[in-house]
Design a protein around this motif. Structure first.
Motif, mmCIF file in Angstrom:
data_model
loop_
_atom_site.group_PDB
_atom_site.id
_atom_site.type_symbol
_atom_site.label_atom_id
_atom_site.label_comp_id
_atom_site.label_asym_id
_atom_site.label_seq_id
_atom_site.Cartn_x
_atom_site.Cartn_y
_atom_site.Cartn_z
ATOM 1 N N GLU A 28 1.049 -0.958 0.240
ATOM 2 C CA GLU A 28 -0.133 0.581 -0.341
ATOM 3 C C GLU A 28 1.028 1.258 0.232
ATOM 4 N N VAL A 29 0.194 2.171 -0.522
ATOM 5 C CA VAL A 29 1.023 3.530 -0.932
ATOM 6 C C VAL A 29 0.497 4.642 -1.207
ATOM 7 N N GLU A 30 0.647 5.628 0.231
ATOM 8 C CA GLU A 30 0.259 6.639 0.098
ATOM 9 C C GLU A 30 0.431 7.966 0.225
ATOM 10 N N ALA A 31 0.242 9.200 -0.658
ATOM 11 C CA ALA A 31 0.757 10.508 -0.759
ATOM 12 C C ALA A 31 -0.273 11.009 -0.741
ATOM 13 N N ASP A 32 0.740 12.668 -0.574
ATOM 14 C CA ASP A 32 -0.599 13.586 -0.868
ATOM 15 C C ASP A 32 0.115 14.659 -1.576
ATOM 16 N N LEU A 52 4.840 3.912 -7.311
ATOM 17 C CA LEU A 52 5.865 3.145 -6.742
ATOM 18 C C LEU A 52 5.457 2.265 -6.104
ATOM 19 N N LYS A 53 3.605 1.772 -6.197
ATOM 20 C CA LYS A 53 3.691 0.372 -5.660
ATOM 21 C C LYS A 53 3.961 -0.676 -7.038
ATOM 22 N N THR A 54 3.601 0.244 -8.017
ATOM 23 C CA THR A 54 4.078 -0.678 -9.424
ATOM 24 C C THR A 54 5.632 -0.975 -9.242
ATOM 25 N N ALA A 55 6.706 -0.557 -9.357
ATOM 26 C CA ALA A 55 7.963 0.298 -8.944
ATOM 27 C C ALA A 55 8.745 -1.282 -7.840
ATOM 28 N N LEU A 56 7.928 -1.570 -7.104
ATOM 29 C CA LEU A 56 8.757 -2.441 -5.558
ATOM 30 C C LEU A 56 8.002 -3.101 -6.284
ATOM 31 N N ALA A 57 6.614 -3.794 -6.747
ATOM 32 C CA ALA A 57 6.492 -5.132 -6.799
ATOM 33 C C ALA A 57 7.081 -6.120 -7.814
#
Length: 162
Positions: A28-32, A52-57
């Motif tokens: 899970e990634v949250e960013a404002d 970021l989620k895709t890159a980490l996966a």
């Protein structure tokens, strides 16, 4: 001969255990990014959470657990600072840009959990620039810069749990 077979079996089982990676069941990634003042940067950085989620996966592709797997880790990232060079600094390049967030990795067994704040600077991301890239020509609106910052952040998180 029996001793040799037992020793070989022990070495093989130890090597398998040492090579075993932590499985990950959720990222899970949250960013404002609403605080970004540079409208051109917002256009590029608008998909930060998904990218970021895709890159980490992608970094952990061999460690993604099947649905319902027990004893798999959960990764939560809360990006709290996207400090991009602005105004005059943007004209000079990307030097003062920072991507910072709190990383929480909940591993099987609460004693093994990881909690840390990760800060990635433009200097740290430069190893992710394509070969031949001139960093002085990049701006915060550059896709090359954006991708390098994301890859640097994802790579650090992935390396901590491999």
């Amino acid at each position: 001969m029996t001793h040799l077979i037992r020793t070989t079996a022990l070495v093989i089982s130890m090597a398998t255990a040492a090579g075993a990676s932590i499985l990950v069941q959720d990222i899970e990634v949250e960013a404002d990014i609403s605080a970004l003042e540079n409208s051109k940067a917002v256009a590029v950085w608008g998909e930060l959470e998904t990218d970021l989620k895709t890159a980490l996966a992608a970094q952990l592709v061999n460690q993604i657990a099947e649905e319902g797997t027990k004893d798999a880790a959960d990764i939560d990232i809360e990006i709290d600072t996207v400090s991009l060079a602005s105004g005059f600094e943007a004209e000079l390049g990307i030097a003062s840009s920072v991507l910072q967030g709190d990383v929480s990795v909940d591993l099987p067994g609460s004693k093994d959990d990881q909690r840390y704040t990760l800060t990635v600077t433009a200097d740290q991301a430069n190893v992710y620039f394509p070969e031949g890239t001139d960093p002085s020509s990049l701006t915060v609106e550059s896709d090359v810069f954006y991708t390098a910052m994301i890859d640097a952040f994802a790579s650090h998180v992935a390396n901590k749990i491999k």
